[in-house]
Design a protein around this motif. Structure first.
Motif, PDB file in Angstrom:
ATOM      1  N   THR A 112       5.719   5.416  -3.467  1.00 39.19           N
ATOM      2  CA  THR A 112       6.163   6.380  -2.575  1.00 39.19           C
ATOM      3  C   THR A 112       5.057   6.841  -1.509  1.00 39.19           C
ATOM      4  O   THR A 112       3.656   6.574  -1.885  1.00 39.19           O
ATOM      5  N   GLY A 113       5.494   7.650  -0.467  1.00 43.76           N
ATOM      6  CA  GLY A 113       4.184   7.991   0.559  1.00 43.76           C
ATOM      7  C   GLY A 113       3.758   7.046   1.453  1.00 43.76           C
ATOM      8  O   GLY A 113       2.942   6.317   0.939  1.00 43.76           O
ATOM      9  N   ASP A 157       9.265   5.367   3.460  1.00 43.91           N
ATOM     10  CA  ASP A 157       8.864   6.482   2.479  1.00 43.91           C
ATOM     11  C   ASP A 157       8.883   6.255   1.062  1.00 43.91           C
ATOM     12  O   ASP A 157       7.867   6.614   0.401  1.00 43.91           O
ATOM     13  N   LYS A 158       9.545   5.264   0.944  1.00 43.89           N
ATOM     14  CA  LYS A 158       9.656   4.827  -0.657  1.00 43.89           C
ATOM     15  C   LYS A 158      10.346   3.435  -0.784  1.00 43.89           C
ATOM     16  O   LYS A 158      11.206   2.982   0.035  1.00 43.89           O
ATOM     17  N   VAL A 159       9.570   2.581  -1.763  1.00 43.73           N
ATOM     18  CA  VAL A 159      10.091   1.435  -2.005  1.00 43.73           C
ATOM     19  C   VAL A 159      10.181   1.019  -3.452  1.00 43.73           C
ATOM     20  O   VAL A 159       9.185   1.519  -4.148  1.00 43.73           O
ATOM     21  N   VAL A 160      11.212   0.482  -3.913  1.00 37.74           N
ATOM     22  CA  VAL A 160      11.369   0.128  -5.419  1.00 37.74           C
ATOM     23  C   VAL A 160      11.550  -1.228  -5.689  1.00 37.74           C
ATOM     24  O   VAL A 160      12.305  -1.634  -4.978  1.00 37.74           O
ATOM     25  N   VAL A 161      10.685  -1.751  -6.341  1.00 38.04           N
ATOM     26  CA  VAL A 161      10.871  -3.255  -6.659  1.00 38.04           C
ATOM     27  C   VAL A 161      11.276  -3.347  -8.135  1.00 38.04           C
ATOM     28  O   VAL A 161      10.560  -2.882  -8.982  1.00 38.04           O
ATOM     29  N   ASP A 203       0.902  -1.079  -0.075  1.00 38.44           N
ATOM     30  CA  ASP A 203      -0.026   0.033   0.050  1.00 38.44           C
ATOM     31  C   ASP A 203       0.896   1.389  -0.116  1.00 38.44           C
ATOM     32  O   ASP A 203       2.034   1.247   0.805  1.00 38.44           O
ATOM     33  N   SER A 204       0.245   2.198  -0.665  1.00 37.67           N
ATOM     34  CA  SER A 204       1.181   3.599  -0.749  1.00 37.67           C
ATOM     35  C   SER A 204       0.458   4.865  -1.282  1.00 37.67           C
ATOM     36  O   SER A 204      -0.988   4.440  -1.862  1.00 37.67           O
ATOM     37  N   ASP A 205       0.877   5.977  -1.224  1.00 42.34           N
ATOM     38  CA  ASP A 205       0.163   7.042  -1.593  1.00 42.34           C
ATOM     39  C   ASP A 205       0.018   6.940  -2.900  1.00 42.34           C
ATOM     40  O   ASP A 205      -0.798   7.710  -3.758  1.00 42.34           O
ATOM     41  N   LYS A 206       1.061   6.778  -3.853  1.00 41.28           N
ATOM     42  CA  LYS A 206       1.551   6.660  -5.257  1.00 41.28           C
ATOM     43  C   LYS A 206       2.353   5.583  -5.488  1.00 41.28           C
ATOM     44  O   LYS A 206       3.092   5.032  -4.910  1.00 41.28           O
ATOM     45  N   GLN A 207       2.032   5.152  -6.707  1.00 42.93           N
ATOM     46  CA  GLN A 207       2.842   4.049  -7.546  1.00 42.93           C
ATOM     47  C   GLN A 207       3.304   4.504  -8.987  1.00 42.93           C
ATOM     48  O   GLN A 207       2.468   4.862  -9.622  1.00 42.93           O
ATOM     49  N   ASP A 208       4.552   4.223  -9.467  1.00 38.00           N
ATOM     50  CA  ASP A 208       4.610   4.177 -10.864  1.00 38.00           C
ATOM     51  C   ASP A 208       5.421   2.884 -11.255  1.00 38.00           C
ATOM     52  O   ASP A 208       6.402   2.326 -10.779  1.00 38.00           O
TER      53      ASP A 208
END
Length: 167
Positions: A48-49, A63-67, A32-37
């Protein structure tokens, strides 16, 4: 592409056999996050978020996760988490929790390797390890800690752990 399609694609990208001990690795991963790209060309999803990643008893907050899925290969995901701090929580097979935090975390799913960098802290059963870098080879249950500039690795062992090891 709507959020449902992005979330579905991410679930297909992440291997369920990677995260940790016992049946946690058999559970689905929820993020879950505020935003995903999504960057399909580079096989990367950035969240992010207020990011919350859960798989079984594992809980990562950042604050940020990159997969990233290098080369698009299933089971090779690399998960990078950033926060002030990013946190890690898992309940072990014996029911005891293990908690960690650092400004940066990297989990390499194919080799079950967690690396916590910058202001790293690992707490289990009241005992603590602090250092610049803490690495944990999950499947082998091997931990290593390194100091930073002009600092030393600090370990605090609670008496109950010392006494239980004598038995």
């Amino acid at each position: 592409m709507n959020l449902f399609k992005i979330s579905t694609l991410l679930c297909l990208c992440i291997s369920a056999s990677s995260w940790a001990l016992s049946n946690d690795t058999e559970q689905p991963i929820y993020i879950d996050s505020d935003k995903q790209d999504l960057d399909m060309q580079n096989n990367t999803v950035t969240f992010t978020g207020n990011v919350i990643l859960r798989q079984g008893s594992i809980d990562i907050r950042a604050d940020k996760v990159v997969v990233t899925r290098p080369g698009g290969k299933s089971g090779q995901e690399v998960i990078d988490a950033y926060g002030k701090p990013a946190t890690f929580h898992q309940v072990m097979d014996d029911g005891k929790p293990i908690d960690g935090e650092a400004l940066e975390m990297r989990y390499e799913t194919s080799i079950e390797f967690l690396k916590m960098t910058n202001e790293a802290l690992l707490i289990q059963d009241g005992s603590e390890i602090r250092g610049k870098v803490i690495t944990y080879k999950i499947d082998e249950q091997k931990l290593a800690a390194q100091s930073g500039d002009k600092k030393r690795v600090t370990t605090i062992l609670q008496p109950n752990q010392l006494n239980s090891n004598k038995k």
